[in-house]
Design an enzyme around this catalytic site. Structure first.
Site, PDB file in Angstrom:
ATOM      1  N   GLY A  83       0.700  -5.031   0.958  1.00  0.00           N
ATOM      2  CA  GLY A  83      -0.477  -5.084   0.084  1.00  0.00           C
ATOM      3  C   GLY A  83      -0.179  -5.700  -1.276  1.00  0.00           C
ATOM      4  O   GLY A  83      -1.083  -6.203  -1.942  1.00  0.00           O
ATOM      5  N   GLU A 130      -0.386  -9.312  -0.682  1.00  0.00           N
ATOM      6  CA  GLU A 130      -1.818  -9.578  -0.442  1.00  0.00           C
ATOM      7  C   GLU A 130      -2.586  -9.605  -1.771  1.00  0.00           C
ATOM      8  O   GLU A 130      -3.486 -10.424  -1.960  1.00  0.00           O
ATOM      9  CB  GLU A 130      -2.388  -8.522   0.515  1.00  0.00           C
ATOM     10  CG  GLU A 130      -1.801  -8.677   1.918  1.00  0.00           C
ATOM     11  CD  GLU A 130      -2.280  -7.606   2.882  1.00  0.00           C
ATOM     12  OE1 GLU A 130      -1.949  -6.425   2.662  1.00  0.00           O
ATOM     13  OE2 GLU A 130      -2.997  -7.942   3.838  1.00  0.00           O
ATOM     14  N   GLU A 183       4.440  -5.386   7.336  1.00  0.00           N
ATOM     15  CA  GLU A 183       3.644  -4.333   7.987  1.00  0.00           C
ATOM     16  C   GLU A 183       4.069  -4.055   9.430  1.00  0.00           C
ATOM     17  O   GLU A 183       3.979  -2.922   9.890  1.00  0.00           O
ATOM     18  CB  GLU A 183       2.151  -4.692   7.945  1.00  0.00           C
ATOM     19  CG  GLU A 183       1.476  -4.439   6.602  1.00  0.00           C
ATOM     20  CD  GLU A 183       1.537  -5.613   5.637  1.00  0.00           C
ATOM     21  OE1 GLU A 183       2.383  -6.521   5.827  1.00  0.00           O
ATOM     22  OE2 GLU A 183       0.732  -5.621   4.687  1.00  0.00           O
ATOM     23  N   ALA A 200       0.866  -1.171   0.000  1.00  0.00           N
ATOM     24  CA  ALA A 200       0.000   0.000   0.000  1.00  0.00           C
ATOM     25  C   ALA A 200       0.905   1.223   0.000  1.00  0.00           C
ATOM     26  O   ALA A 200       2.061   1.150   0.426  1.00  0.00           O
ATOM     27  CB  ALA A 200      -0.873  -0.011   1.242  1.00  0.00           C
TER      28      ALA A 200
HETATM   29  C1  HXC Z   1       5.049   4.376  -1.113  1.00  0.00           C
HETATM   30  C2  HXC Z   1       7.013   3.451  -1.862  1.00  0.00           C
HETATM   31  C3  HXC Z   1       6.641   2.191  -1.311  1.00  0.00           C
HETATM   32  C4  HXC Z   1       5.374   2.093  -0.655  1.00  0.00           C
HETATM   33  C5  HXC Z   1       8.594   1.998  -2.221  1.00  0.00           C
HETATM   34  N1  HXC Z   1       8.215   3.271  -2.411  1.00  0.00           N
HETATM   35  N2  HXC Z   1       7.648   1.313  -1.541  1.00  0.00           N
HETATM   36  N3  HXC Z   1       6.213   4.521  -1.750  1.00  0.00           N
HETATM   37  N4  HXC Z   1       4.616   3.210  -0.563  1.00  0.00           N
HETATM   38  N5  HXC Z   1       4.926   0.943  -0.136  1.00  0.00           N
HETATM   39  C6  HXC Z   1       8.962   4.330  -3.098  1.00  0.00           C
HETATM   40  C7  HXC Z   1      10.096   4.865  -2.245  1.00  0.00           C
HETATM   41  O1  HXC Z   1       9.638   5.829  -1.339  1.00  0.00           O
HETATM   42  C8  HXC Z   1      10.996   5.463  -3.315  1.00  0.00           C
HETATM   43  O2  HXC Z   1      10.475   6.706  -3.743  1.00  0.00           O
HETATM   44  C9  HXC Z   1      10.831   4.503  -4.482  1.00  0.00           C
HETATM   45  O3  HXC Z   1       9.597   3.815  -4.257  1.00  0.00           O
HETATM   46  C10 HXC Z   1      11.935   3.469  -4.569  1.00  0.00           C
HETATM   47  O4  HXC Z   1      12.040   2.813  -3.324  1.00  0.00           O
HETATM   48  P1  HXC Z   1      13.402   2.683  -2.480  1.00  0.00           P
HETATM   49  O5  HXC Z   1      13.047   2.395  -1.087  1.00  0.00           O
HETATM   50  O6  HXC Z   1      14.288   3.855  -2.747  1.00  0.00           O
HETATM   51  O7  HXC Z   1      14.060   1.400  -3.172  1.00  0.00           O
HETATM   52  P2  HXC Z   1      14.999   0.324  -2.502  1.00  0.00           P
HETATM   53  O8  HXC Z   1      16.016   0.969  -1.603  1.00  0.00           O
HETATM   54  O9  HXC Z   1      15.511  -0.514  -3.613  1.00  0.00           O
HETATM   55  O10 HXC Z   1      14.062  -0.558  -1.567  1.00  0.00           O
HETATM   56  C11 HXC Z   1      13.007  -1.320  -2.142  1.00  0.00           C
HETATM   57  C12 HXC Z   1      12.046  -1.780  -1.007  1.00  0.00           C
HETATM   58  C13 HXC Z   1      11.606  -0.559  -0.181  1.00  0.00           C
HETATM   59  C14 HXC Z   1      12.749  -2.820  -0.122  1.00  0.00           C
HETATM   60  C15 HXC Z   1      10.856  -2.465  -1.688  1.00  0.00           C
HETATM   61  O11 HXC Z   1      11.129   0.435  -1.088  1.00  0.00           O
HETATM   62  C16 HXC Z   1      10.541  -0.846   0.833  1.00  0.00           C
HETATM   63  O12 HXC Z   1      10.826  -1.420   1.873  1.00  0.00           O
HETATM   64  N6  HXC Z   1       9.316  -0.404   0.542  1.00  0.00           N
HETATM   65  C17 HXC Z   1       8.228  -0.481   1.497  1.00  0.00           C
HETATM   66  C18 HXC Z   1       7.724  -1.895   1.611  1.00  0.00           C
HETATM   67  C19 HXC Z   1       6.601  -2.032   2.647  1.00  0.00           C
HETATM   68  O13 HXC Z   1       6.822  -1.753   3.835  1.00  0.00           O
HETATM   69  N7  HXC Z   1       5.398  -2.411   2.189  1.00  0.00           N
HETATM   70  C20 HXC Z   1       4.249  -2.565   3.073  1.00  0.00           C
HETATM   71  C21 HXC Z   1       3.459  -1.303   3.100  1.00  0.00           C
HETATM   72  S1  HXC Z   1       2.120  -1.384   4.242  1.00  0.00           S
HETATM   73  P3  HXC Z   1      11.244   8.093  -3.464  1.00  0.00           P
HETATM   74  O14 HXC Z   1      10.349   9.122  -4.113  1.00  0.00           O
HETATM   75  O15 HXC Z   1      11.327   8.204  -1.998  1.00  0.00           O
HETATM   76  O16 HXC Z   1      12.563   7.918  -4.132  1.00  0.00           O
HETATM   77  C22 HXC Z   1       0.946  -2.247   3.447  1.00  0.00           C
HETATM   78  C23 HXC Z   1      -0.346  -2.419   4.197  1.00  0.00           C
HETATM   79  C24 HXC Z   1      -1.395  -3.103   3.389  1.00  0.00           C
HETATM   80  O17 HXC Z   1       1.099  -2.680   2.353  1.00  0.00           O
HETATM   81  C25 HXC Z   1      -2.738  -3.129   4.127  1.00  0.00           C
HETATM   82  C26 HXC Z   1      -3.533  -1.881   4.034  1.00  0.00           C
HETATM   83  C27 HXC Z   1      -4.928  -1.988   4.558  1.00  0.00           C
END
Ligand code: HXC
Length: 259
Positions: free
Chosen positions: A112, A115, A135, A66
């Site tokens: 997400g 998911e 998460e 998400a």
């Molecule tokens: C918004 C995101 C994002 C996310 C990555 N980006 N994941 N933006 N939401 N979930 C963006 C980063 O901010 C960045 O933009 C660009 O994508 C590239 O990501 P980086 O982090 O610079 O890349 P990298 O270092 O290679 O790392 C990749 C990664 C990391 C390991 C996938 O991005 C990461 O950990 N992302 C979050 C993963 C996560 O926690 N997902 C769960 C979310 S909660 P900028 O503009 O900053 O350069 C969820 C809840 C669902 O999903 C349920 C809801 C009801």
């Protein structure tokens, strides 16, 4: 169909949906979720569509979760609404679709994103994919069905370990524990999904939908045996049942109409 965050096109009865926010690693913001809800409804009601392949743009991510940047202002009630709406309109809508959905997991499938892949009926992963539900690193838990579907797919012990550690696993590990059906090189990802749907396409569409419905009723503890009995009975009322049996008796290939 023209969308801002998705690319969608129908080719040879397959609907290809590509989440197209590469700079944000295809994270699911509100607009993307709304467009997904729309395209899922379209797939369900369009006879020409016999199956869906869902993937992400680029080589790095299927969907990295998400959109975390939209979360910062949320309170409890808004969080609950986000999860409920997403589950109803996107995640459960995919699972309950009459059309088979295949997730072609082309890179990170996190939160997400995993998911979403788990809501699909079949998952194929490229060998460089990484999967996880991180998460708890954000002080959250999965909210788009992840606690339920991961448990159904891999069992309680593995699900608790993956969710509480937030560890990502490789595609090979995911295949080993039953989280994905197949692992292939990135260049073969879409063709592997097509290979499966091309087989499904030859079968009776209403029977395919009925079978998926009964299987989903089983995993959701929703009267699976009764669902199967009723759906089995309804199959006898279809033109495709008559066609399937005639083709068998006449020793020819069945030509199903989907009715
Ligand atoms: C918004 C995101 C994002 C996310 C990555 N980006 N994941 N933006 N939401 N979930 C963006 C980063 O901010 C960045 O933009 C660009 O994508 C590239 O990501 P980086 O982090 O610079 O890349 P990298 O270092 O290679 O790392 C990749 C990664 C990391 C390991 C996938 O991005 C990461 O950990 N992302 C979050 C993963 C996560 O926690 N997902 C769960 C979310 S909660 P900028 O503009 O900053 O350069 C969820 C809840 C669902 O999903 C349920 C809801 C009801």
């Amino acid at each position: 169909m023209a969308y801002q965050n998705l690319i969608s096109e129908v080719k040879e009865n397959i609907l290809y949906v590509t989440i197209n926010r590469e700079k944000a690693l295809n994270a699911l913001n509100k607009d993307t979720l709304a467009e997904l809800a729309d395209v899922i409804a379209y797939a369900g009601k369009t006879e020409e569509v016999r199956g869906v392949i869902l993937t992400g743009t680029g080589e790095k991510a299927f969907v990295a979760g998400a959109d975390i940047k939209e979360f910062s202002e949320y309170n409890g009630k808004q969080g609950e609404e986000l999860a409920k709406r997403g589950q109803d309109e996107v995640f459960n809508a995919i699972e309950n679709s009459p059309k088979p959905f295949i997730a072609a997991v082309n890179g990170f499938a996190l939160g997400g994103g995993l998911e979403l892949a788990m809501a699909c009926h079949i998952r194929i992963a490229s060998d460089n994919a990484k999967l996880g539900l991180p998460e708890v690193t954000l002080g959250l838990i999965p909210g788009y069905g992840g606690t339920q579907r991961l448990t159904q797919l891999v069992g309680k012990g593995k699900a608790i370990e993956m969710i509480t550690t937030a560890n990502m696993i490789t595609a090979a590990e995911a295949e080993k524990i039953g989280l994905v059906n197949h692992v292939v090189p990135p260049t073969d990802l879409i063709s592997k999904a097509e290979e499966i749907l091309n087989l499904v396409k030859q079968r009776a569409p209403l029977a395919v939908s009925a079978a998926i419905k009964a299987i989903i009723a089983s995993v959701n503890n929703d009267n699976g045996y009764t669902t199967e009995i009723e759906a089995f009975g309804r199959c006898f009322e279809t033109a495709d049942f008559k066609e399937g049996v005639s083709a068998f008796v006449e020793k020819r290939k069945a030509n199903f109409s989907g009715h």
